[in-house]
Design a protein around this motif. Structure first.
Motif, short mmCIF file in Angstrom:
data_model
loop_
_atom_site.label_atom_id
_atom_site.label_comp_id
_atom_site.label_asym_id
_atom_site.label_seq_id
_atom_site.Cartn_x
_atom_site.Cartn_y
_atom_site.Cartn_z
N ALA A 1 0.81 -1.22 0.00
CA ALA A 1 0.00 0.00 0.00
C ALA A 1 0.85 1.27 0.00
O ALA A 1 0.58 2.20 -0.77
CB ALA A 1 -0.94 -0.01 1.20
N VAL A 2 1.88 1.32 0.84
CA VAL A 2 2.71 2.53 0.92
C VAL A 2 3.48 2.77 -0.39
O VAL A 2 3.46 3.89 -0.91
CB VAL A 2 3.64 2.47 2.15
CG1 VAL A 2 4.63 3.61 2.14
CG2 VAL A 2 2.81 2.48 3.43
N PRO A 3 4.16 1.76 -0.97
CA PRO A 3 4.82 2.02 -2.26
C PRO A 3 3.86 2.40 -3.38
O PRO A 3 4.18 3.25 -4.21
CB PRO A 3 5.53 0.69 -2.57
CG PRO A 3 5.72 0.04 -1.25
CD PRO A 3 4.54 0.45 -0.44
N VAL A 4 2.66 1.80 -3.40
CA VAL A 4 1.68 2.15 -4.43
C VAL A 4 1.23 3.59 -4.26
O VAL A 4 1.12 4.34 -5.25
CB VAL A 4 0.47 1.18 -4.39
CG1 VAL A 4 -0.69 1.72 -5.20
CG2 VAL A 4 0.89 -0.18 -4.90
N LEU A 5 1.00 4.02 -3.03
CA LEU A 5 0.64 5.41 -2.79
C LEU A 5 1.76 6.36 -3.19
O LEU A 5 1.53 7.41 -3.78
CB LEU A 5 0.29 5.62 -1.31
CG LEU A 5 -1.08 5.12 -0.86
CD1 LEU A 5 -1.23 5.26 0.64
CD2 LEU A 5 -2.16 5.91 -1.57
N PHE B 1 1.81 6.59 -6.89
CA PHE B 1 0.65 7.35 -7.36
C PHE B 1 0.88 8.85 -7.18
O PHE B 1 0.57 9.65 -8.06
CB PHE B 1 -0.60 6.91 -6.59
CG PHE B 1 -1.84 7.66 -6.98
CD1 PHE B 1 -2.44 7.41 -8.21
CD2 PHE B 1 -2.39 8.61 -6.15
CE1 PHE B 1 -3.59 8.10 -8.58
CE2 PHE B 1 -3.53 9.30 -6.52
CZ PHE B 1 -4.13 9.05 -7.74
N ILE B 2 1.44 9.23 -6.03
CA ILE B 2 1.63 10.65 -5.72
C ILE B 2 2.85 11.21 -6.45
O ILE B 2 2.80 12.28 -7.04
CB ILE B 2 1.75 10.86 -4.20
CG1 ILE B 2 0.40 10.53 -3.55
CG2 ILE B 2 2.16 12.29 -3.88
CD1 ILE B 2 0.43 10.51 -2.04
N GLY C 1 4.66 9.65 -8.91
CA GLY C 1 4.96 8.98 -10.17
C GLY C 1 5.31 9.93 -11.30
O GLY C 1 6.25 9.70 -12.05
N GLY C 2 4.58 11.03 -11.39
CA GLY C 2 4.88 12.01 -12.42
C GLY C 2 6.24 12.64 -12.22
O GLY C 2 6.99 12.86 -13.18
N LEU C 3 6.58 12.92 -10.98
CA LEU C 3 7.88 13.49 -10.68
C LEU C 3 9.00 12.50 -11.01
O LEU C 3 10.01 12.88 -11.62
CB LEU C 3 7.95 13.89 -9.20
CG LEU C 3 9.29 14.42 -8.70
CD1 LEU C 3 9.62 15.74 -9.39
CD2 LEU C 3 9.26 14.58 -7.20
N ILE C 4 8.80 11.26 -10.63
CA ILE C 4 9.81 10.22 -10.91
C ILE C 4 9.97 10.05 -12.42
O ILE C 4 11.09 9.99 -12.92
CB ILE C 4 9.41 8.89 -10.24
CG1 ILE C 4 9.46 9.03 -8.72
CG2 ILE C 4 10.30 7.75 -10.69
CD1 ILE C 4 8.84 7.88 -7.97
N ALA C 5 8.88 10.02 -13.15
CA ALA C 5 8.94 9.89 -14.61
C ALA C 5 9.63 11.09 -15.23
O ALA C 5 10.42 10.95 -16.18
CB ALA C 5 7.54 9.72 -15.18
N SER C 6 9.37 12.28 -14.71
CA SER C 6 10.03 13.48 -15.24
C SER C 6 11.53 13.43 -15.01
O SER C 6 12.31 13.76 -15.92
CB SER C 6 9.46 14.73 -14.57
OG SER C 6 8.10 14.87 -14.86
#
Length: 71
Positions: free
Chosen positions: A18-22, A25-26, A28-33
């Motif tokens: 649950a914690v890694p998925v959250l 989710f929060i 993810g866009g920053l990591i992808a950027s």
């Protein structure tokens, strides 16, 4: 109260699923950027190195040095 005390008593799936998925989710866009920026930068560096190498090859092939050391 540290991070370890917060997770004491919680089921394993909360900590490991649950914690890694959250977080993904929060953030993810920053990591992808960030990953996209790093990959793009590495690609540009690779292109730069290839172009400089090609330029050096062309200059040495078509403009043989006279050995005078123009520098």
């Amino acid at each position: 109260m540290g991070a370890r005390e917060v997770f004491i008593g919680l089921p394993w799936w909360v900590k490991w699923i649950a914690v890694p998925v959250l977080a993904l989710f929060i953030f993810g866009g920053l990591i992808a950027s960030v990953v996209g920026f790093v990959v793009g930068l590495l690609f540009k560096i690779l292109i730069f190195v290839a172009l400089v190498g090609g330029l050096i090859y062309v200059v040495r092939k078509f403009f043989p040095s006279s050995g005078s050391g123009s520098w």
